[in-house]
Design an enzyme around this catalytic site. Structure first.
Site, PDB file in Angstrom:
ATOM      1  N   SER A  59       0.829  -1.211   0.000  1.00 42.20           N
ATOM      2  CA  SER A  59       0.000   0.000   0.000  1.00 42.20           C
ATOM      3  C   SER A  59       0.864   1.262   0.000  1.00 42.20           C
ATOM      4  O   SER A  59       2.014   1.234   0.451  1.00 42.20           O
ATOM      5  CB  SER A  59      -0.891   0.032   1.245  1.00 42.20           C
ATOM      6  OG  SER A  59      -1.645  -1.145   1.346  1.00 42.20           O
TER       7      SER A  59
HETATM    8  N1  SAH Z   1      -0.514  -4.973   3.939  1.00 45.58           N
HETATM    9  C1  SAH Z   1       0.277  -5.300   2.766  1.00 45.58           C
HETATM   10  C2  SAH Z   1      -0.418  -5.008   1.459  1.00 45.58           C
HETATM   11  C3  SAH Z   1      -1.591  -5.825   1.279  1.00 45.58           C
HETATM   12  S1  SAH Z   1      -2.150  -6.111  -0.376  1.00 45.58           S
HETATM   13  C4  SAH Z   1       1.636  -4.651   2.803  1.00 45.58           C
HETATM   14  O1  SAH Z   1       1.932  -3.883   3.734  1.00 45.58           O
HETATM   15  O2  SAH Z   1       2.442  -4.949   1.924  1.00 45.58           O
HETATM   16  C5  SAH Z   1      -3.496  -7.171   0.084  1.00 45.58           C
HETATM   17  C6  SAH Z   1      -3.074  -8.573   0.442  1.00 45.58           C
HETATM   18  O3  SAH Z   1      -4.251  -9.237   0.895  1.00 45.58           O
HETATM   19  C7  SAH Z   1      -2.526  -9.392  -0.729  1.00 45.58           C
HETATM   20  O4  SAH Z   1      -1.254  -9.868  -0.397  1.00 45.58           O
HETATM   21  C8  SAH Z   1      -3.529 -10.549  -0.847  1.00 45.58           C
HETATM   22  O5  SAH Z   1      -2.936 -11.777  -1.215  1.00 45.58           O
HETATM   23  C9  SAH Z   1      -4.099 -10.606   0.562  1.00 45.58           C
HETATM   24  N2  SAH Z   1      -5.394 -11.286   0.712  1.00 45.58           N
HETATM   25  C10 SAH Z   1      -6.480 -11.260  -0.087  1.00 45.58           C
HETATM   26  N3  SAH Z   1      -7.461 -12.042   0.411  1.00 45.58           N
HETATM   27  C11 SAH Z   1      -6.978 -12.584   1.574  1.00 45.58           C
HETATM   28  C12 SAH Z   1      -7.504 -13.484   2.550  1.00 45.58           C
HETATM   29  N4  SAH Z   1      -8.725 -14.034   2.439  1.00 45.58           N
HETATM   30  N5  SAH Z   1      -6.732 -13.810   3.607  1.00 45.58           N
HETATM   31  C13 SAH Z   1      -5.480 -13.291   3.748  1.00 45.58           C
HETATM   32  N6  SAH Z   1      -4.914 -12.442   2.851  1.00 45.58           N
HETATM   33  C14 SAH Z   1      -5.671 -12.091   1.770  1.00 45.58           C
END
Ligand code: SAH
Length: 211
Positions: A59
């Protein structure tokens, strides 16, 4: 060191947005470049999202800052993040939690390993990255003081509010195409406050959107 000067520059930009000093301080202590592939290092302290592989992104720093400000994480708290990605947001939460702990769930196994490696490189020891479907929360360690959701959910999920302590807070983007960021506080039921439009990748999994 060059990265340190760039990081200080980013912190000054975030200060102009009105981000609190404790969140700025937490972000000053986390080297964001260690959470992106080396090919992206030159952009690591610019205020936008960057690719981290597996079609996912880290993000933008201002989004991490705003979400951390809303959550109001204090020393000693037990916190949960859904969507660990690179592990960066969890690292900032870990600085705020101090003697507390962050559990961060990631559904893509390769990214969960990436996050673990990055956190280790950054010397952060109070984050546990768990591989699995975070749409169900993480009942093993519940209840939590704070929950951060870093992907967009179809709704304010009961699975997550059920795992919040009384007085606890949840930050969650809701919606498929138009998404609104909600701050949910568990006091006399659930107090839900809309905090503005955002753009996140979809939450997948049992309570998420179809992949
Ligand atoms: N917080 C992260 C960015 C997140 S991007 C950072 O600091 O880099 C969103 C993430 O959510 C992605 O990696 C995606 O794979 C994950 N995601 C999506 N659905 C999910 C679920 N059901 N459980 C866990 N992670 C999930």
């Amino acid at each position: 060191m060059e990265f340190e000067a760039q990081r200080d520059g980013l912190i000054e930009e975030l200060r102009l947005l009105g981000i609190s000093e404790c969140v700025l301080d937490a972000m000053r202590r986390v080297p964001r470049h260690l959470f992106v592939p080396e090919s992206e290092w030159k952009y690591a302290y610019a205020d936008y999202p960057l690719p981290i592989g597996w079609g996912q992104t880290i993000s933008a720093p201002h989004m991490v800052a705003i979400m951390c400000d809303l959550l109001d994480i204090r020393d000693g708290m037990k916190t949960l993040e859904i969507g660990a990605g690179s592990g960066y947001h969890a690292a900032v939460m870990a600085m705020l939690a101090g003697s507390g702990h962050v559990y961060a769930v990631e559904v893509i196994e390769g990214l969960a390993e990436f996050a673990r490696r990055n956190l280790k490189k950054a010397g952060i020891t109070n984050v546990t990255v768990v591989s699995g479907d975070g749409s169900l929360g993480l009942p093993e360690y519940a209840p939590y003081d704070r929950i951060n959701v870093a992907c967009a959910a179809p709704d304010i999920l009961d699975t997550l509010t059920d795992q919040l302590k009384s007085g606890g807070k949840l930050v969650i983007p809701v919606g498929r195409y138009f998404q609104e960021l909600y701050l949910v506080t568990k006091v006399d039921g659930l107090k839900k406050e809309a905090k503005g439009g955002v753009v996140f990748v979809p939450l997948v999994g049992k309570k998420g959107f179809p992949a």
